[in-house]
Design a protein around this motif. Structure first.
Motif, PDB file in Angstrom:
ATOM      1  N   PRO A 191       0.827  -1.198   0.000  1.00 10.82           N
ATOM      2  CA  PRO A 191       0.000   0.000   0.000  1.00 10.82           C
ATOM      3  C   PRO A 191       0.864   1.252   0.000  1.00 10.82           C
ATOM      4  CG  PRO A 191       0.047  -0.983   2.181  1.00 10.82           C
ATOM      5  CD  PRO A 191       0.729  -1.953   1.263  1.00 10.82           C
ATOM      6  N   ALA A 192       0.425   2.266  -0.673  1.00 11.18           N
ATOM      7  CA  ALA A 192       1.182   3.517  -0.711  1.00 11.18           C
ATOM      8  C   ALA A 192       1.165   4.175   0.659  1.00 11.18           C
ATOM      9  CB  ALA A 192       0.572   4.455  -1.751  1.00 11.18           C
ATOM     10  N   HIS A 193       2.277   4.813   1.000  1.00  9.13           N
ATOM     11  CA  HIS A 193       2.344   5.598   2.223  1.00  9.13           C
ATOM     12  C   HIS A 193       1.818   6.988   1.875  1.00  9.13           C
ATOM     13  CE1 HIS A 193       3.995   6.169   6.326  1.00  9.13           C
ATOM     14  NE2 HIS A 193       4.091   7.442   5.945  1.00  9.13           N
ATOM     15  N   VAL A 194       0.577   7.255   2.242  1.00  5.98           N
ATOM     16  CA  VAL A 194      -0.103   8.460   1.780  1.00  5.98           C
ATOM     17  C   VAL A 194       0.274   9.653   2.649  1.00  5.98           C
ATOM     18  CG1 VAL A 194      -2.020   7.122   0.835  1.00  5.98           C
ATOM     19  CG2 VAL A 194      -2.157   7.986   3.172  1.00  5.98           C
ATOM     20  N   ASP A 195      -0.005  10.835   2.135  1.00  2.00           N
ATOM     21  CA  ASP A 195       0.328  12.057   2.857  1.00  2.00           C
ATOM     22  C   ASP A 195      -0.485  12.198   4.137  1.00  2.00           C
ATOM     23  OD1 ASP A 195       1.443  14.764   3.198  1.00  2.00           O
ATOM     24  OD2 ASP A 195      -0.605  15.400   2.766  1.00  2.00           O
ATOM     25  N   ASN A 196      -1.768  11.899   4.094  1.00  2.80           N
ATOM     26  CA  ASN A 196      -2.647  12.002   5.260  1.00  2.80           C
ATOM     27  C   ASN A 196      -3.385  10.677   5.427  1.00  2.80           C
ATOM     28  OD1 ASN A 196      -4.584  12.530   7.208  1.00  2.80           O
ATOM     29  ND2 ASN A 196      -5.225  14.492   6.322  1.00  2.80           N
ATOM     30  N   PRO A 197      -3.025   9.885   6.435  1.00  4.54           N
ATOM     31  CA  PRO A 197      -3.622   8.556   6.568  1.00  4.54           C
ATOM     32  C   PRO A 197      -5.107   8.571   6.872  1.00  4.54           C
ATOM     33  CG  PRO A 197      -2.341   9.102   8.517  1.00  4.54           C
ATOM     34  CD  PRO A 197      -2.056  10.174   7.502  1.00  4.54           C
ATOM     35  N   MET A 308       2.698  -5.364  14.164  1.00  5.22           N
ATOM     36  CA  MET A 308       2.183  -4.363  13.229  1.00  5.22           C
ATOM     37  C   MET A 308       2.663  -4.614  11.803  1.00  5.22           C
ATOM     38  SD  MET A 308       2.324  -0.751  15.316  1.00  5.22           S
ATOM     39  CE  MET A 308       1.233  -0.439  16.710  1.00  5.22           C
ATOM     40  N   LYS A 309       3.858  -5.205  11.661  1.00  2.00           N
ATOM     41  CA  LYS A 309       4.413  -5.439  10.332  1.00  2.00           C
ATOM     42  C   LYS A 309       4.037  -6.805   9.757  1.00  2.00           C
ATOM     43  CE  LYS A 309       8.224  -2.187  10.676  1.00  2.00           C
ATOM     44  NZ  LYS A 309       9.679  -1.981  10.602  1.00  2.00           N
ATOM     45  N   ASP A 310       3.178  -7.512  10.442  1.00  4.74           N
ATOM     46  CA  ASP A 310       2.656  -8.763   9.889  1.00  4.74           C
ATOM     47  C   ASP A 310       1.945  -8.439   8.570  1.00  4.74           C
ATOM     48  OD1 ASP A 310       1.129 -11.056   9.256  1.00  4.74           O
ATOM     49  OD2 ASP A 310       0.889 -11.576  11.362  1.00  4.74           O
ATOM     50  N   PRO A 311       2.294  -9.111   7.472  1.00 10.49           N
ATOM     51  CA  PRO A 311       1.654  -8.829   6.177  1.00 10.49           C
ATOM     52  C   PRO A 311       0.133  -8.915   6.221  1.00 10.49           C
ATOM     53  CG  PRO A 311       3.568 -10.225   5.869  1.00 10.49           C
ATOM     54  CD  PRO A 311       3.372 -10.124   7.350  1.00 10.49           C
ATOM     55  N   LYS A 312      -0.385  -9.643   7.195  1.00 10.80           N
ATOM     56  CA  LYS A 312      -1.838  -9.764   7.345  1.00 10.80           C
ATOM     57  C   LYS A 312      -2.504  -8.399   7.494  1.00 10.80           C
ATOM     58  CE  LYS A 312      -5.181 -11.872  10.575  1.00 10.80           C
ATOM     59  NZ  LYS A 312      -5.310 -12.691  11.814  1.00 10.80           N
ATOM     60  N   TYR A 313      -1.764  -7.424   8.077  1.00  5.40           N
ATOM     61  CA  TYR A 313      -2.356  -6.127   8.393  1.00  5.40           C
ATOM     62  C   TYR A 313      -1.929  -5.037   7.414  1.00  5.40           C
ATOM     63  CZ  TYR A 313      -3.009  -8.770  12.681  1.00  5.40           C
ATOM     64  OH  TYR A 313      -3.340  -9.757  13.581  1.00  5.40           O
ATOM     65  N   ALA A 314      -1.383  -5.424   6.276  1.00  3.99           N
ATOM     66  CA  ALA A 314      -0.851  -4.442   5.334  1.00  3.99           C
ATOM     67  C   ALA A 314      -1.912  -3.502   4.795  1.00  3.99           C
ATOM     68  CB  ALA A 314      -0.148  -5.155   4.179  1.00  3.99           C
ATOM     69  N   SER A 315      -3.176  -3.918   4.769  1.00  6.32           N
ATOM     70  CA  SER A 315      -4.227  -3.063   4.217  1.00  6.32           C
ATOM     71  C   SER A 315      -4.712  -2.013   5.216  1.00  6.32           C
ATOM     72  CB  SER A 315      -5.419  -3.920   3.762  1.00  6.32           C
ATOM     73  OG  SER A 315      -5.992  -4.607   4.870  1.00  6.32           O
ATOM     74  N   LEU A 316      -4.331  -2.160   6.484  1.00  3.13           N
ATOM     75  CA  LEU A 316      -4.718  -1.177   7.494  1.00  3.13           C
ATOM     76  C   LEU A 316      -3.779   0.024   7.459  1.00  3.13           C
ATOM     77  CD1 LEU A 316      -5.289  -3.540  10.569  1.00  3.13           C
ATOM     78  CD2 LEU A 316      -7.068  -2.506   9.132  1.00  3.13           C
ATOM     79  N   ARG A 317      -4.282   1.164   7.885  1.00  8.17           N
ATOM     80  CA  ARG A 317      -3.429   2.320   8.147  1.00  8.17           C
ATOM     81  C   ARG A 317      -3.269   2.422   9.658  1.00  8.17           C
ATOM     82  NH1 ARG A 317      -5.972   6.823   3.920  1.00  8.17           N
ATOM     83  NH2 ARG A 317      -5.487   5.643   1.998  1.00  8.17           N
ATOM     84  N   ILE A 318      -2.075   2.140  10.118  1.00  8.72           N
ATOM     85  CA  ILE A 318      -1.796   2.097  11.547  1.00  8.72           C
ATOM     86  C   ILE A 318      -1.119   3.396  11.952  1.00  8.72           C
ATOM     87  CG2 ILE A 318      -0.576   0.874  13.369  1.00  8.72           C
ATOM     88  CD1 ILE A 318      -0.701  -1.637  11.583  1.00  8.72           C
ATOM     89  N   VAL A 319      -1.762   4.150  12.835  1.00  2.00           N
ATOM     90  CA  VAL A 319      -1.224   5.415  13.332  1.00  2.00           C
ATOM     91  C   VAL A 319      -0.710   5.200  14.746  1.00  2.00           C
ATOM     92  CG1 VAL A 319      -1.821   7.739  14.108  1.00  2.00           C
ATOM     93  CG2 VAL A 319      -2.619   6.924  11.883  1.00  2.00           C
ATOM     94  N   ASN A 362       5.416   1.112   5.293  1.00  2.00           N
ATOM     95  CA  ASN A 362       4.497   1.721   4.330  1.00  2.00           C
ATOM     96  C   ASN A 362       3.137   2.039   4.929  1.00  2.00           C
ATOM     97  OD1 ASN A 362       6.513   1.256   2.396  1.00  2.00           O
ATOM     98  ND2 ASN A 362       5.010   0.853   0.808  1.00  2.00           N
ATOM     99  N   ASN A 363       2.602   1.121   5.719  1.00  2.00           N
ATOM    100  CA  ASN A 363       1.243   1.307   6.226  1.00  2.00           C
ATOM    101  C   ASN A 363       1.227   1.771   7.676  1.00  2.00           C
ATOM    102  OD1 ASN A 363       2.160  -1.258   7.156  1.00  2.00           O
ATOM    103  ND2 ASN A 363       0.049  -1.834   7.620  1.00  2.00           N
ATOM    104  N   ILE A 364       2.383   2.192   8.210  1.00  2.00           N
ATOM    105  CA  ILE A 364       2.464   2.666   9.591  1.00  2.00           C
ATOM    106  C   ILE A 364       2.829   4.141   9.582  1.00  2.00           C
ATOM    107  CG2 ILE A 364       3.627   2.402  11.805  1.00  2.00           C
ATOM    108  CD1 ILE A 364       4.046  -0.522  11.168  1.00  2.00           C
ATOM    109  N   TYR A 365       2.111   4.919  10.372  1.00  2.00           N
ATOM    110  CA  TYR A 365       2.258   6.374  10.413  1.00  2.00           C
ATOM    111  C   TYR A 365       2.571   6.783  11.852  1.00  2.00           C
ATOM    112  CZ  TYR A 365      -0.006   5.946   5.875  1.00  2.00           C
ATOM    113  OH  TYR A 365      -0.318   5.590   4.580  1.00  2.00           O
TER     114      TYR A 365
END
Length: 606
Positions: A191-197, A308-319, A362-365
């Protein structure tokens, strides 16, 4: 919870010695062989290396290898060839006389056995003209001879100088604080690391908090709101006392996803050694004295990062809100012994840098805490705090990319915006800054403070994409006591007190405040420039601290600022605390507070 410093109280002290535990790994630099020790040693090796450089300043580290008899303490000296000076040092006591720099060992790193190395010493320094390395060192009065490793040229594109002598804490170089971050959650189709999660995402509804809210009369009106999950002790990762753990919350967040819309789930990562050093209500389980920094890394951060880095959760945006209250305390509260220990040991700086390194993906903010306007809003605190935070982030493996923004007001109740006056308002020719309430602060609310802090951080080198969060969970200040217009008084104190919507007795009061209400509901991209979201990081209804001593196994003490009968202290200018009575331990459900927050909500609840 924890939190305050008011103008004139606990300002940063001049510190040149101390910070960072001895975990630095030094590269090749100066190799010096000669005599050492004041008691019959026959040789030593000193490794000196410049680790970072910027216009007018530099960072350096050094280690000492004992090639002679064992020593129990040491004094290292050298002469600066180009008039350099140390601004801040760690793992040694630094002093300078003319061009001579002297570093003496501390209680924990003075002993060096034969063939052993004392490492982890370092400093941030300044230079003018050139930064030529010293060529000769003496250890316990005996000269060590050898060659010096080369120094990198100063970078003229570096955006920010390092902390001045009044900043709270030096930083290690980017390559010395921790191992490289663990592998990210995915290698293809990431997933892209977006500017605003928060934009385009649905906020996670914590089922445990939602159940508590639904158990309250009228609570269903807000029970579907997104609130953060607090990881405030090691046991919370797996789930303490029957509560959901980290993986259970992430699984629940996955279950709340529908279609292609991601869920944004917020965690507070909060277990530094000597945590919450300026208050007692949220003291934690780890201490510097009991190997706390290593336990923090291996038993707290590493397991969190792995889950948090388990690929299972890659679709989540974790803040992640990383260690609120910590860095602000290093700016203002070093007169408190626990804060001084957190500073001299490097526990806060090193721990946060390690957390940012391990939680970068990527998916952690990641967002860091900037306290609130009534803590760091004075000029004596504002710039030093921004400089410290800039240096901490620059010292991570990924630099500015390791954080996505900063968060304001989790540690307090400051109004989002004062509608009836601002910092430029004058009353009968007198600035509101001269009022007792504002007390010469440069800000009167959290929106103005947050935007100004963002601008300062960008000026110090952060990218313009930097985003801010404002915690609005308890800053609504509605109800019958809320002013509806500006006062007509010509007395500045009366005008401010009758016009302000923040109804606390003093802006330094932080614990379970009487009269507080729910603020703006969680909202992505709410409109003000630079604000990523309004969030409820402090879940409404969870106590800030017990109003009396309650024995517990959570490491939480009794803070008198949570006692409604207490007359206050210097931090709140000896005003009553304004705390609610009969409060439980911090983080525990407080029904009376939740009912008050709903009753005084602004915007009002329907």
């Amino acid at each position: 919870m924890r939190f305050v410093s008011v103008r004139g109280a606990g300002r940063p002290r001049l510190r040149r010695a101390a910070i960072l535990a001895a975990t630095l790994v030094l590269g090749s630099g100066l190799a010096v062989a000669a005599a050492t020790q004041a008691s019959a040693a026959t040789g030593c090796s000193v490794n000196y290396q410049v680790t970072n450089s910027w216009p007018g300043g530099f960072g350096a580290s050094f280690s000492i290898t004992n090639l002679g008899d064992p020593i129990s303490s040491w004094t290292l000296k050298w002469t600066w060839p180009s008039g350099q000076s140390v601004q801040q040092g760690w793992n040694g006591t630094f002093s300078q006389s003319g061009t001579t720099e002297t570093v003496t060992s501390l209680s924990y790193n003075g002993s060096i056995a034969t063939g052993a190395t004392a490492s982890g010493m370092g400093f941030n320094g300044s230079w003018t003209g050139s930064n030529t390395n010293p060529t000769s060192f003496t250890l316990n009065g005996v000269t060590c001879n050898g060659s010096v490793g080369s120094s990198p040229s100063p970078s003229r594109t570096s955006a920010s100088p390092q902390p001045s002598r009044t900043s709270a804490s030096p930083q290690p170089s980017r390559t010395t604080t921790s191992p490289s971050p663990t592998t990210g959650p995915c290698t293809t189709n990431c997933p892209a690391h977006v500017d605003n999660p928060y934009v385009g995402a649905k906020g996670y509804v914590n089922p445990e908090w939602s159940a508590e809210a639904n158990s309250e009369p009228g609570g269903s009106r807000v029970s579907n709101s997104s609130t953060a999950v607090w990881l405030d002790r090691i046991a919370a990762i797996a789930g303490a006392d029957g509560a959901m753990g980290l993986r259970a919350h992430l699984d629940a967040a996955l279950a709340q996803q529908t279609g292609n819309q991601p869920v944004v789930i917020e965690f507070v990562v909060y277990d530094l050694p000597d945590r919450d050093c300026a208050a007692l209500a949220s003291n934690g389980e780890l201490t510097v004295a009991n190997d706390g920094i290593n336990k923090y890394k291996t038993q707290f951060i590493d397991p969190i990062a792995a889950i948090m880095k388990d690929p299972k959760y890659a679709s989540l945006r974790i803040v992640n809100v990383v260690e609120d209250d910590s860095l602000p305390n290093l700016v203002t509260n070093l007169s408190i012994a626990t804060c001084a220990e957190a500073n001299s040991s490097g526990a806060y700086v090193q721990g946060i840098q390690y957390a940012l390194n391990q939680l970068h993906a990527n998916n952690i903010y990641n967002y860091l805490d900037i306290g609130h306007h009534a803590w760091l809003g004075w000029d004596s605190n504002f710039a030093p705090a921004a400089t410290l935070m800039t240096s901490v982030v620059r010292g991570t493996t990924n630099g500015f990319a390791s954080v996505d923004g900063f968060i304001d007001n989790t540690a307090n109740y400051g109004a989002l915006q004062e509608p009836y006056f601002n910092i430029n308002t004058s009353v009968n020719g007198t600035s509101v800054r001269q009022s007792t309430w504002v007390d010469w602060n440069f800000y009167v609310d959290e929106l103005g403070y947050s935007q100004a802090f963002r601008n300062q951080l960008i000026s110090d080198g952060f990218p313009s994409s930097l985003g801010m969060l404002i915690d609005t969970s308890r800053d609504g200040w509605g109800g019958s006591a809320r002013p509806t217009a500006a006062s007509t008084s010509t007395d500045v104190n009366t005008f401010v007190n009758n016009s302000r919507i923040d109804r606390r007795i003093h802006a330094g009061n932080w614990c379970n405040q009487s009269g507080a209400g729910l603020g703006e509901r969680p909202k992505a991209a709410p409109g003000p420039a630079g604000i990523d979201a309004y969030v409820w990081i402090k879940p409404p209804g969870e106590s800030d601290g017990a109003s009396s001593q309650i024995p517990n196994d959570e490491g939480k003490g009794f803070d008198r600022m949570c006692d409604p009968t207490y007359g206050g202290n210097v931090l709140n200018q000896n005003n009553p605390t304004g705390a609610l009575a009969n409060a439980p331990l911090s983080g525990h459900w407080f029904s009376a507070q939740f009912q008050q927050l709903m009753a005084n909500a602004y915007p009002p609840l329907s």
